[in-house]
Design a protein around this motif. Structure first.
Motif, PDB file in Angstrom:
ATOM      1  N   ARG A 138       0.659  -1.078   0.324  1.00 42.83           N
ATOM      2  CA  ARG A 138      -0.303   0.039  -0.129  1.00 42.83           C
ATOM      3  C   ARG A 138       1.401   1.424   0.065  1.00 42.83           C
ATOM      4  NH1 ARG A 138      -3.774  -3.005   2.431  1.00 42.83           N
ATOM      5  NH2 ARG A 138      -6.182  -2.526   1.708  1.00 42.83           N
ATOM      6  N   GLY A 139       0.202   2.522  -1.018  1.00 42.76           N
ATOM      7  CA  GLY A 139       1.238   3.491  -0.114  1.00 42.76           C
ATOM      8  C   GLY A 139       0.689   4.476  -0.762  1.00 42.76           C
ATOM      9  N   ASN A 140       0.969   5.851  -0.882  1.00 42.37           N
ATOM     10  CA  ASN A 140      -0.303   6.961  -1.494  1.00 42.37           C
ATOM     11  C   ASN A 140       0.687   8.138  -2.602  1.00 42.37           C
ATOM     12  OD1 ASN A 140      -2.431   7.282   0.484  1.00 42.37           O
ATOM     13  ND2 ASN A 140      -0.727   7.526   1.811  1.00 42.37           N
ATOM     14  N   VAL A 141      -0.168   8.582  -3.737  1.00 41.86           N
ATOM     15  CA  VAL A 141       0.282   8.958  -4.350  1.00 41.86           C
ATOM     16  C   VAL A 141       1.104  10.400  -3.924  1.00 41.86           C
ATOM     17  CG1 VAL A 141       0.113  10.052  -7.325  1.00 41.86           C
ATOM     18  CG2 VAL A 141      -1.021   8.288  -6.153  1.00 41.86           C
ATOM     19  N   LEU A 142       2.391  10.224  -4.396  1.00 38.75           N
ATOM     20  CA  LEU A 142       3.003  11.743  -4.073  1.00 38.75           C
ATOM     21  C   LEU A 142       2.470  12.954  -5.233  1.00 38.75           C
ATOM     22  CD1 LEU A 142       6.165  11.040  -1.435  1.00 38.75           C
ATOM     23  CD2 LEU A 142       4.062  12.007  -1.233  1.00 38.75           C
ATOM     24  N   SER A 143       3.090  12.125  -6.537  1.00 38.24           N
ATOM     25  CA  SER A 143       3.439  13.507  -7.284  1.00 38.24           C
ATOM     26  C   SER A 143       2.924  12.332  -8.862  1.00 38.24           C
ATOM     27  CB  SER A 143       5.214  13.517  -7.815  1.00 38.24           C
ATOM     28  OG  SER A 143       5.553  14.035  -9.129  1.00 38.24           O
ATOM     29  N   VAL A 144       2.678  13.501  -9.513  1.00 32.28           N
ATOM     30  CA  VAL A 144       1.891  12.864 -11.001  1.00 32.28           C
ATOM     31  C   VAL A 144       1.809  13.808 -11.950  1.00 32.28           C
ATOM     32  CG1 VAL A 144      -0.324  12.383 -12.375  1.00 32.28           C
ATOM     33  CG2 VAL A 144       0.087  12.145  -9.760  1.00 32.28           C
ATOM     34  N   ARG A 145       2.817  13.479 -12.811  1.00 35.34           N
ATOM     35  CA  ARG A 145       2.974  14.159 -14.478  1.00 35.34           C
ATOM     36  C   ARG A 145       3.223  13.197 -15.820  1.00 35.34           C
ATOM     37  NH1 ARG A 145       8.737  14.844 -16.047  1.00 35.34           N
ATOM     38  NH2 ARG A 145       9.761  12.923 -15.975  1.00 35.34           N
ATOM     39  N   SER A 146       2.729  13.847 -16.549  1.00 37.20           N
ATOM     40  CA  SER A 146       2.071  12.747 -18.033  1.00 37.20           C
ATOM     41  C   SER A 146       3.795  13.120 -18.583  1.00 37.20           C
ATOM     42  CB  SER A 146       1.183  14.074 -18.951  1.00 37.20           C
ATOM     43  OG  SER A 146      -0.148  14.341 -18.726  1.00 37.20           O
ATOM     44  N   VAL A 147       3.893  12.062 -19.298  1.00 38.79           N
ATOM     45  CA  VAL A 147       5.653  11.845 -19.671  1.00 38.79           C
ATOM     46  C   VAL A 147       4.593  11.413 -21.714  1.00 38.79           C
ATOM     47  CG1 VAL A 147       6.177  11.033 -17.296  1.00 38.79           C
ATOM     48  CG2 VAL A 147       5.492   9.259 -19.022  1.00 38.79           C
ATOM     49  N   ALA A 148       5.902  11.271 -22.051  1.00 40.51           N
ATOM     50  CA  ALA A 148       5.938  10.350 -23.702  1.00 40.51           C
ATOM     51  C   ALA A 148       6.230   9.151 -23.846  1.00 40.51           C
ATOM     52  CB  ALA A 148       6.067  11.402 -24.095  1.00 40.51           C
ATOM     53  N   ILE A 149       5.595   8.193 -23.772  1.00 38.76           N
ATOM     54  CA  ILE A 149       6.441   7.159 -24.124  1.00 38.76           C
ATOM     55  C   ILE A 149       6.528   6.993 -25.786  1.00 38.76           C
ATOM     56  CG2 ILE A 149       6.273   4.320 -23.872  1.00 38.76           C
ATOM     57  CD1 ILE A 149       4.018   5.002 -21.694  1.00 38.76           C
ATOM     58  N   GLY A 150       8.149   7.031 -26.240  1.00 38.07           N
ATOM     59  CA  GLY A 150       8.748   6.496 -27.256  1.00 38.07           C
ATOM     60  C   GLY A 150       8.016   4.633 -27.833  1.00 38.07           C
ATOM     61  N   GLY A 151       8.493   5.093 -28.978  1.00 36.73           N
ATOM     62  CA  GLY A 151       7.415   4.499 -30.105  1.00 36.73           C
ATOM     63  C   GLY A 151       8.315   2.542 -30.333  1.00 36.73           C
ATOM     64  N   THR A 152       8.221   1.818 -30.356  1.00 35.52           N
ATOM     65  CA  THR A 152       8.910   0.765 -30.430  1.00 35.52           C
ATOM     66  C   THR A 152       9.826   0.725 -32.354  1.00 35.52           C
ATOM     67  OG1 THR A 152       6.804  -0.356 -32.138  1.00 35.52           O
ATOM     68  CG2 THR A 152       7.363  -0.319 -29.346  1.00 35.52           C
ATOM     69  N   GLN A 153      10.863  -0.588 -32.383  1.00 32.85           N
ATOM     70  CA  GLN A 153      11.445   0.184 -33.137  1.00 32.85           C
ATOM     71  C   GLN A 153      11.219  -1.746 -33.724  1.00 32.85           C
ATOM     72  OE1 GLN A 153      14.580   2.480 -32.578  1.00 32.85           O
ATOM     73  NE2 GLN A 153      13.459   4.507 -33.296  1.00 32.85           N
ATOM     74  N   LEU A 209      -4.213   8.738 -11.149  1.00 34.18           N
ATOM     75  CA  LEU A 209      -4.184   8.740  -9.802  1.00 34.18           C
ATOM     76  C   LEU A 209      -4.073  10.487  -9.796  1.00 34.18           C
ATOM     77  CD1 LEU A 209      -2.547   5.215  -9.819  1.00 34.18           C
ATOM     78  CD2 LEU A 209      -4.705   5.932  -9.498  1.00 34.18           C
ATOM     79  N   ALA A 210      -4.619  10.573  -8.048  1.00 36.79           N
ATOM     80  CA  ALA A 210      -4.688  12.377  -8.258  1.00 36.79           C
ATOM     81  C   ALA A 210      -3.650  12.241  -7.354  1.00 36.79           C
ATOM     82  CB  ALA A 210      -5.850  12.818  -7.976  1.00 36.79           C
ATOM     83  N   ILE A 211      -2.769  12.907  -6.718  1.00 33.68           N
ATOM     84  CA  ILE A 211      -2.388  13.327  -5.610  1.00 33.68           C
ATOM     85  C   ILE A 211      -2.631  12.936  -4.705  1.00 33.68           C
ATOM     86  CG2 ILE A 211      -0.451  15.205  -4.511  1.00 33.68           C
ATOM     87  CD1 ILE A 211       0.613  15.631  -7.211  1.00 33.68           C
ATOM     88  N   GLY A 212      -2.241  12.242  -3.514  1.00 35.42           N
ATOM     89  CA  GLY A 212      -2.701  11.731  -2.423  1.00 35.42           C
ATOM     90  C   GLY A 212      -3.397  11.355  -2.207  1.00 35.42           C
ATOM     91  N   GLN A 213      -3.386   9.931  -3.330  1.00 33.45           N
ATOM     92  CA  GLN A 213      -4.522   9.269  -2.880  1.00 33.45           C
ATOM     93  C   GLN A 213      -4.108   7.736  -3.665  1.00 33.45           C
ATOM     94  OE1 GLN A 213      -6.375   8.660  -6.902  1.00 33.45           O
ATOM     95  NE2 GLN A 213      -7.544   6.570  -7.096  1.00 33.45           N
ATOM     96  N   LYS A 214      -5.319   6.946  -1.987  1.00 40.19           N
ATOM     97  CA  LYS A 214      -4.048   5.732  -1.953  1.00 40.19           C
ATOM     98  C   LYS A 214      -4.627   4.537  -2.972  1.00 40.19           C
ATOM     99  CE  LYS A 214      -5.613   6.039   2.825  1.00 40.19           C
ATOM    100  NZ  LYS A 214      -4.713   5.944   4.401  1.00 40.19           N
ATOM    101  N   VAL A 215      -3.464   3.883  -2.817  1.00 47.36           N
ATOM    102  CA  VAL A 215      -3.176   3.260  -4.355  1.00 47.36           C
ATOM    103  C   VAL A 215      -2.351   1.524  -3.576  1.00 47.36           C
ATOM    104  CG1 VAL A 215      -3.005   5.021  -5.828  1.00 47.36           C
ATOM    105  CG2 VAL A 215      -0.700   3.865  -4.914  1.00 47.36           C
TER     106      VAL A 215
END
Length: 155
Positions: A43-58, A134-140
């Motif tokens: 169990r844990g809590n979300v501290l930080s959330v950010r959008s990221v780009a995930i590179g495509g396959t090759q 998921l949001a900052i502070g959310q239990k996960v």
């Protein structure tokens, strides 16, 4: 149709086919080999959330398809046997590069990076798909496995 037109249509066709080949990064999907395996969960809590780009396959499929199409298109551009060979080699090289770039672009995705502090104080970072958000502070719950994931804690 010109050789360039054939190359363009071939690369676009490969790009369209590869769009369905993007890896599934959703925390809601499992590989068939994962069924029946036991994963550790904390169990844990979300501290930080950010959008990221995930590179495509090759995988090489785009480059291969582009090279074949480029070679075929290029072979019709030269005059005489030597010119056809030079055109085919040049077309295959250019087609392979264009196909690899098309594959990477077609399989690129957006995701989310989550930093979670577990109940025992450890900090973990997991990148996964955008849903469920998921949001900052959310239990996960953090599920460890061959592919770790974070899901909402239902308690």
């Amino acid at each position: 149709m010109t050789g360039r037109g054939v190359l363009l249509l071939s690369v676009l066709g490969a790009c369209a086919a590869l769009t369905g080949c993007a890896p599934n990064i959703s925390p809601d999907s499992y590989a068939a080999g994962s069924v029946g395996q036991v994963n550790r969960t904390v169990r844990g809590n979300v501290l930080s959330v950010r959008s990221v780009a995930i590179g495509g396959t090759q995988s090489g499929l785009g480059a291969g398809a582009g090279a074949v199409a480029g070679g075929a298109a290029g072979s019709s551009m030269g005059s005489g046997p030597r010119g056809n060979i030079v055109g085919a080699v040049g077309g295959a090289l250019i087609g392979g590069i264009a196909g690899a770039m098309a594959e990477e672009a077609a399989t690129r995705q957006d995701g989310m990076e989550y930093v979670v502090q577990t109940d025992n104080g450890a900090l973990l970072t997991v990148v996964q798909g955008k849903e469920p958000a998921l949001a900052i502070g959310q239990k996960v719950l953090v599920l460890y496995g061959s592919r770790s994931r974070i899901i909402p804690d239902p308690t």
